[in-house]
Design a protein around this motif. Structure first.
Motif, PDB file in Angstrom:
ATOM      1  N   SER A   1      -1.582   3.377   0.892  1.00  0.00           N
ATOM      2  CA  SER A   1      -3.096   4.013   0.651  1.00  0.00           C
ATOM      3  C   SER A   1      -3.701   3.237  -0.410  1.00  0.00           C
ATOM      4  O   SER A   1      -3.063   2.481  -1.278  1.00  0.00           O
ATOM      5  CB  SER A   1      -3.072   5.484   0.254  1.00  0.00           C
ATOM      6  N   ASN A   2      -4.887   3.434  -0.497  1.00  0.00           N
ATOM      7  CA  ASN A   2      -5.976   2.879  -1.495  1.00  0.00           C
ATOM      8  C   ASN A   2      -5.428   3.309  -3.007  1.00  0.00           C
ATOM      9  O   ASN A   2      -5.539   2.578  -4.152  1.00  0.00           O
ATOM     10  CB  ASN A   2      -7.358   3.314  -1.455  1.00  0.00           C
TER      11      ASN A   2
ATOM     12  N   LEU B   1     -14.187   5.475  -4.870  1.00  0.00           N
ATOM     13  CA  LEU B   1     -13.632   6.030  -3.860  1.00  0.00           C
ATOM     14  C   LEU B   1     -13.501   7.483  -3.564  1.00  0.00           C
ATOM     15  O   LEU B   1     -13.516   8.020  -2.633  1.00  0.00           O
ATOM     16  CB  LEU B   1     -11.957   5.603  -4.204  1.00  0.00           C
TER      17      LEU B   1
ATOM     18  N   ARG C   1      -2.448   1.413  -4.228  1.00  0.00           N
ATOM     19  CA  ARG C   1      -3.117  -0.147  -4.545  1.00  0.00           C
ATOM     20  C   ARG C   1      -3.671   0.038  -6.130  1.00  0.00           C
ATOM     21  O   ARG C   1      -3.450  -0.711  -6.935  1.00  0.00           O
ATOM     22  CB  ARG C   1      -3.777  -0.624  -3.607  1.00  0.00           C
ATOM     23  N   ILE C   2      -4.238   1.144  -6.338  1.00  0.00           N
ATOM     24  CA  ILE C   2      -5.220   1.299  -7.707  1.00  0.00           C
ATOM     25  C   ILE C   2      -4.068   1.546  -8.612  1.00  0.00           C
ATOM     26  O   ILE C   2      -4.237   0.842  -9.886  1.00  0.00           O
ATOM     27  CB  ILE C   2      -5.921   2.519  -7.466  1.00  0.00           C
TER      28      ILE C   2
ATOM     29  N   GLY D   1       0.868  -1.146  -0.167  1.00  0.00           N
ATOM     30  CA  GLY D   1       0.059  -0.028  -0.112  1.00  0.00           C
ATOM     31  C   GLY D   1       0.870   1.196  -0.043  1.00  0.00           C
ATOM     32  O   GLY D   1       1.739   1.352  -1.008  1.00  0.00           O
TER      33      GLY D   1
END
Length: 122
Positions: A28-29, A81, A32-33, A26
């Motif tokens: 953070s998200n 998100l 990851r995206i 990660g």
């Protein structure tokens, strides 16, 4: 040509391993995206290299579909998100003023309002 394809596949393998580490850690998200999108690009590059190695164009529809899925998936996840935080940080929303209740015997109480209505001829 075989040496170049071998080196290219090895580099894609190393890149995929590094991206998988970023996807797992990660922090953070958003990281990851981006890592998932890059992993899909690496898969697309691997399929394109395999197509070049076999000297065939039968993988072109697969490449188009993978590219479309990557684009639509990235946009959908980002939009999902972004619904969590519609307003940027640092921007304060205008808070409504707290509702005040008139005091029953005060200057704005019901008795004072009745007296004002009685005094006002209009």
């Amino acid at each position: 040509m075989t040496v170049v394809l071998g080196i290219s596949l090895a580099m894609l393998g190393v890149a995929a391993a590094l991206v998988l580490v970023r996807l797992y850690r990660g922090p953070s998200n958003l990281d990851r995206i981006v890592a998932a999108d890059i992993l899909l690009v690496i898969v697309i590059a691997g399929v394109a290299l395999e197509s070049a190695r076999q000297r065939t164009t039968t993988y072109l529809p697969l490449l188009m579909i993978l590219g479309l899925v990557g684009f639509v998936g990235g946009v959908a996840v980002t939009r999902f998100l972004s619904r969590d935080s519609d307003e940027p940080q640092g921007v304060l929303r205008e808070q409504p003023l707290p509702a005040t209740t008139p005091e029953p015997d005060g200057p704005d109480g019901p008795e004072a309002q009745q007296d004002r209505r009685a005094e006002d001829p209009s």
